[in-house]
Design an enzyme around this catalytic site. Structure first.
Site, PDB file in Angstrom:
ATOM      1  N   LYS A  55      43.498  38.703  23.963  1.00  0.00           N
ATOM      2  CA  LYS A  55      42.587  37.770  24.645  1.00  0.00           C
ATOM      3  C   LYS A  55      41.185  37.878  24.052  1.00  0.00           C
ATOM      4  CE  LYS A  55      45.299  37.931  28.930  1.00  0.00           C
ATOM      5  NZ  LYS A  55      45.420  38.486  30.300  1.00  0.00           N
ATOM      6  N   GLN A  92      42.968  42.944  34.342  1.00  0.00           N
ATOM      7  CA  GLN A  92      44.321  42.893  33.782  1.00  0.00           C
ATOM      8  C   GLN A  92      45.314  43.551  34.745  1.00  0.00           C
ATOM      9  OE1 GLN A  92      45.144  41.168  31.025  1.00  0.00           O
ATOM     10  NE2 GLN A  92      47.296  41.681  31.290  1.00  0.00           N
ATOM     11  N   ASP A 141      41.291  33.667  36.035  1.00  0.00           N
ATOM     12  CA  ASP A 141      42.745  33.868  36.092  1.00  0.00           C
ATOM     13  C   ASP A 141      43.380  32.946  37.136  1.00  0.00           C
ATOM     14  OD1 ASP A 141      44.206  35.620  34.459  1.00  0.00           O
ATOM     15  OD2 ASP A 141      43.355  37.396  35.428  1.00  0.00           O
TER      16      ASP A 141
END
Ligand code: GUN
Length: 285
Positions: A48, A92, A115
């Site tokens: 990412k 994460q 997200d």
């Protein structure tokens, strides 16, 4: 069989994002929080971050020990919530089991929740409201389908009911909108007669997290197959290998369209994350 080239579609999205980023009047910042040393999580954050560099986003990584106390993590998120240079915050997952994942994802302000895991953003997805952040993998799957397989009025069967893929994907695809309007069934590990359900699909989405779970007998010839799984296995020679939730070698010959692993849904998840971050920065101004 036609292969859905997620890598290529994602790369085109990244190219168009870099144009938007370059024209914007300030730097756009994305913060990654990584707890513990889960090898897969480290690899995902690295990918990412690389994509951020490619489109010109400024990214930072905050690393925490596996035994980090929840308050410490929440305080760091609070500081990033307040930081004007940060447009997006990503924790994460999965988190170590002593941490409360829902409490942590809820602590990110919805305006920076790129997200799309916050209840406010998930609520907007359910209601079909614009102006939030759709979760990256479901939005990536929807976009892959928009570019390849018409789904309006078709039967989409999603195997997997997670909060980050199965449930929000169903909400996106069932909306009364272009690129949606599907008849959606969510099946899961407890579903009876699973093969009968999957065989009734025009589009089958596998998001179970079990290597090669979807066998040829579960797929109707001509079905389009989207494989969300990324599983690390050892091949016959003991070498590590990535495989999806679909038995690709057996299913590909009978599918009308199919995504490979790697190179299918994965790159789209990253592209959607960056798209959410750029959209969020432009909304914040
Ligand atoms: N773990 C697996 N998928 C995801 C994702 O899309 N975002 C985050 N933050 N963690 C994940």
């Amino acid at each position: 069989m036609n292969l859905i080239d997620g890598k290529k579609i994602a790369s085109e999205i990244l190219d168009s994002l870099s144009v938007r980023v370059e024209k914007f009047h300030r730097k756009i910042g994305l913060a990654f929080l990584l707890v513990g040393d889960n090898a897969a999580s480290l690899a995902y954050v690295r990918m990412k971050k690389k994509a951020c560099a490619q489109v010109g986003l400024h990214s930072i990584v905050q690393e925490f020990a596996a035994d980090t106390n929840q308050d410490v993590l929440l305080r760091s998120i609070d500081a990033l919530n307040e930081d004007a240079q940060i447009d997006g915050i990503l924790v994460q997952l999965p988190l170590p089991s002593h941490l409360d994942t829902l409490a942590v994802t809820r602590s990110i302000i919805p305006e920076k929740d790129v997200d799309g895991f916050h209840p406010i953003n998930l609520g907007k997805v359910l209601l079909g409201e614009e102006g939030g952040f759709p979760p990256c993998t479901p939005r990536g799957v929807q976009l892959l389908l928009e570019k390849t397989v018409p789904i309006e009025g078709k039967h989409v069967v999603i195997v997997g009911r997670s909060n980050i893929v199965g449930k929000p994907l169903a909400a996106l695809l069932v909306q009364k909108k272009r690129g949606a309007n599907a008849t959606v069934t969510i099946a899961h590990s407890q579903s009876e007669h699973l093969a009968e359900i999957t065989k009734s699909a025009d589009v089958l989405v596998a998001a179970i997290g079990q290597p090669r779970f979807i066998r040829k007998e579960m797929v109707r010839p001509g079905c389009a197959v989207i494989d969300v799984g990324i599983n690390r296995i050892q091949d016959a020679n003991g070498q590590p290998r990535l495989v999806g939730d679909v038995d690709f070698e057996a299913v590909a010959p009978i599918a009308s369209w199919i995504t490979p692993v790697p190179g299918g849904v994965g790159p789209m998840t990253i592209a959607m994350l960056l798209q959410n971050t750029v959209d969020g920065a432009m909304r914040r101004g």
